[in-house]
Design an enzyme around this catalytic site. Structure first.
Site, PDB file in Angstrom:
ATOM      1  N   ASP A 171       9.999   5.703 -10.248  1.00  0.00           N
ATOM      2  CA  ASP A 171       9.568   6.381 -11.474  1.00  0.00           C
ATOM      3  C   ASP A 171      10.330   7.686 -11.703  1.00  0.00           C
ATOM      4  OD1 ASP A 171       7.806   4.342 -11.945  1.00  0.00           O
ATOM      5  OD2 ASP A 171       6.035   5.405 -11.210  1.00  0.00           O
TER       6      ASP A 171
ATOM      7  N   LYS B  47      -0.787  -4.348  -3.225  1.00  0.00           N
ATOM      8  CA  LYS B  47      -2.059  -3.770  -2.772  1.00  0.00           C
ATOM      9  C   LYS B  47      -2.180  -2.360  -3.348  1.00  0.00           C
ATOM     10  CE  LYS B  47      -4.595  -2.269   1.354  1.00  0.00           C
ATOM     11  NZ  LYS B  47      -4.602  -0.829   1.029  1.00  0.00           N
TER      12      LYS B  47
ATOM     13  N   SER C 113       0.810  -1.212   0.000  1.00  0.00           N
ATOM     14  CA  SER C 113       0.000   0.000   0.000  1.00  0.00           C
ATOM     15  C   SER C 113       0.850   1.272   0.000  1.00  0.00           C
ATOM     16  CB  SER C 113      -0.958  -0.046   1.196  1.00  0.00           C
ATOM     17  OG  SER C 113      -1.965   0.929   1.080  1.00  0.00           O
TER      18      SER C 113
END
Length: 718
Positions: A492, A506, A481
């Protein structure tokens, strides 16, 4: 995203999707509940919660699941699994008698009818008591440990017991295994067999005593989670007591004496003293001390032996500055001993043991240059939401703690920082965004999609940056999460190198909402009238400050990386990856039948911090080269192979000689590994007649430090 934006987004969602309607209770004839001793019954408040909870999730849950007979069947199966996953208590005849409820459970919940679910629960309690009472009576029986037989400890995929005698035979095997287990660890001295049997009896009696203290809210919790779990694995209902516990854990703070408690044979005992709290400062209470009575200030003592743990905790906790007195039997003394009286002034407790903390490690690169690396262990993304809303300038949060740690690491002149998010199950979405902001100047961090497919980008708008140097992030299968949001954003942006195992997967966001907000005024008035007519307390003895109707944490959004990919199922794949003992189909989102699918949306517009595409292959090559000669890496591969061999095992031998041989072989393997590790560290060998000491060994961290040293060196050359 700041807190005001998040609250506004939730408000819009609920206005668009949810209007609570007062629904009359079921007109269908209810199941006649058992009236036997110990039978539990639902109260009017629980019936009301069930009805409105179904209405809420049918309208506002992210996953649009048809509330039909098929879902009712899933609820039914999950409920039975939640009660008796190991199939140790119910008989097949019980299951057969429950089948008429399969298709109607969900409709019953819609109408606030809990009678069938309580009927099932009461049968479970009856069987539990019967089986444990039988087991206790069989502990003193004679057992032949020379017979070649086995005990099936995992019955999940087996049929239910057909008869009571079949269930009892299984329990006798379990007793035999428990006794054999203790026998193999005994020294062979006279009287140890009797001591072992006493230990097993006490263990089973403790289980029985815990069931005796259960109340209808314990049963209701399991029922509601069977319902919420049928929709998705991360939607949970919390009773008022559990809601308070969840929120305190999220805040990492509470008001009380600073002691974690547990129960042992109907007596509450101290499991841990929280550093810095009143109990810690007073130094009177010790681990394993037992609390037998509680008094508020100068009031009368109330005997709490036999009470359920939650009720005792509620008596001991209280507002800062108030006094609580305890009657305590010190560890090791008989319950009949004269208790000592301990008086403590409650205070605000901040559990630093469960907060972010640092270590500084030194590591050399392949050229022999030494680097100082700050390792920050982050156990969760916590936030004291209540104090933040109240304007407390010193509220507790992950980001605030990490910012302070980074300031000290800069003063220590570290060369790099590793954020250790292993086993970090997540927490606050807000904190995931804020924490990422400590390492980037500004920009999008995560994309969030609501049930109407509207996408909002949560960004870090603060151009300040707390750490600009080399950064590593450690993750594993149990990083989930918020951990995945942070790791994905760092990856990224090219802001740092990700090291470890593929994460949990998740990719959903849950909103924690008090059920008090969703109970209609008409139903509240009806409940109040019922309470008055029945002479019931409106609070049902629930903890102070807890939501009266409990709390629902339900899936309201799905999040996506800034590159557009969902982390659902796929998680985050590290740049430098280790093999793992925990396969995704058994440990991860992919193991959850009701989990949402993976998908993808458009990428956000963002400016990468750096291009690490040329550095990553070199990092991987250097890592792989080290692994060729790494003893610890070989052990990891051996463990993975052993896990695969044994993952389908469901039984254990009850023949003493055979089990003893298996244990001795395992002990020899462990000793051999230990001595190899000690030799590498320049420590003496542990002889076969000596117990194995604990050796701090974190191979993944050690290699992550090596990767960071390579990363710093390569960045310097670039």
């Amino acid at each position: 995203m700041d807190i005001k934006s998040f609250q506004e987004m939730l408000k819009k969602l609920f206005l668009a999707l949810f209007v609570v309607a007062a629904v009359a209770c079921s007109a269908n004839p209810r199941v006649k509940l058992d009236e036997g001793a110990g039978a539990l019954r639902p109260n009017a408040k629980q019936e009301l919660i069930a009805k409105d909870l179904v209405s809420l999730l049918e309208k506002a849950h992210y996953k649009k699941v048809p509330f039909n007979d098929s879902l009712s069947s899933v609820v039914f199966d999950l409920y039975l699994k939640g009660l008796d996953q190991g199939k140790n208590y119910f008989l097949q005849s019980d299951i057969d008698s429950f089948q008429p409820y399969r298709a109607v459970l969900l409709n019953d919940l819609k109408n606030g009818d809990l009678s069938s679910m309580f009927q099932i629960y009461n049968v479970y309690r009856k069987r539990f008591n019967e089986q444990l009472t039988y087991a206790i009576a069989q502990v003193d029986a004679a057992y032949d440990f020379t017979k070649d037989e086995s005990f099936v400890y995992n019955r999940e995929d087996l049929p239910w017991f057909k008869t009571e005698s079949e269930a009892q035979a299984n329990w006798k095997q379990r007793i035999k295994y428990d006794l054999l287990n203790l026998k193999l660890s005994s020294t062979g001295k006279e009287g140890e067999d009797a001591k072992n049997r006493k230990t097993i009896k006490e263990r089973y009696q403790n289980l029985l005593s815990q069931v005796k203290t259960e109340n209808n809210y314990d049963a209701f919790q399991i029922m509601m989670n069977a319902f919420t779990g049928s929709i998705d694995p991360h939607t949970n209902y919390f009773t008022p007591e559990d809601a308070q516990r969840f929120n305190e854990n999220m805040a990492r703070s509470f008001e009380g004496i600073g002691a974690q408690l547990t129960t042992d044979n109907e007596v509450v005992k101290i499991m841990r003293i929280v550093p810095g709290g009143p109990a810690f400062r007073d130094k009177t209470l010790k681990q394993d001390d037992r609390i037998i009575a509680v008094a508020q200030g100068n009031g009368e003592f109330v005997d709490v032996i036999g009470w359920r743990l939650g009720n005792v905790v509620s008596k001991i906790k209280g507002p800062k500055g108030t006094t609580v007195r305890l009657k305590v039997i010190p560890a090791g003394q008989e319950l009949t001993s004269t208790p000592k009286i301990v008086s403590l002034v409650r205070d605000k407790i901040v559990d630093e043991e469960e907060s972010a903390k640092k270590e500084i490690k030194e590591v050399k690169d392949s050229d022999g240059k030494t680097y100082k690396i700050g390792v920050i262990k982050v156990p969760g993304f916590y936030l004291n939401f209540k104090e933040m809303q109240a304007g407390n300038p010193d509220y507790k949060s992950t980001t605030r703690d990490v910012r302070r740690i980074l300031d000290t690491l800069k003063q220590d002149h570290v060369d790099g920082v590793i954020m250790d998010l292993r086993a970090n199950g997540g927490g606050s979405l807000i904190e995931a965004v804020e924490l990422t902001g400590l390492f980037i100047k500004s920009g999008p961090v995560v994309q969030v999609r609501d049930p109407n497919n509207r996408v909002e980008v949560n960004s870090d708008d603060d151009e300040g940056i707390s750490w600009e140097g080399p950064l590593g992030v450690m993750i594993d299968r149990f990083s989930a999460s918020a951990s995945e949001i942070f790791a994905a954003a760092i990856q990224d942006y090219g802001r740092g190198v990700i090291i470890g195992n593929q994460s949990y997967g998740k990719g959903t966001v849950q909103s924690a909402v008090s059920m008090d907000n969703f109970i209609s005024r008409a139903d509240m008035l009806l409940l109040s009238a019922r309470d008055k007519s029945n002479g019931a307390s409106a609070d049902d003895g629930m903890p102070q400050g807890a939501p009266k109707f409990g709390q629902i944490n339900f899936t309201t959004f799905k999040f996506y990386r800034i590159n557009g990919s969902s982390t659902q199922h796929k998680g985050v794949t590290p740049d430098v990856e280790f093999p793992t003992v925990f396969p995704a189909d058994k440990f991860g989102e992919s193991s959850e039948k009701a989990a949402l699918p993976w998908d993808q949306i458009k990428s956000s517009t963002f400016t990468p911090y750096a291009d690490l595409s040329k550095i990553k292959p070199e990092l991987i090559a250097k890592h792989n080269e080290r692994m060729k000669t790494s003893t610890e890496y070989k052990y990891l591969l051996d463990d993975i192979a052993t896990f695969k061999e044994r993952e389908n095992e469901t039984s254990v031998s009850l023949q003493e000689a055979k089990l003893k041989k298996e244990r001795e072989e395992q002990e020899a393997r462990n000793r051999e590994r230990m001595n190899v590790r000690r030799k590498i560290r320049g420590l003496p060998e542990i002889q076969s007649n000596s117990p194995l000491p604990r050796l701090d060994n974190d191979f993944i961290e050690d290699e992550s430090l090596n990767v960071m040293a390579d990363f710093i060196a390569l960045q310097g050359k670039a």
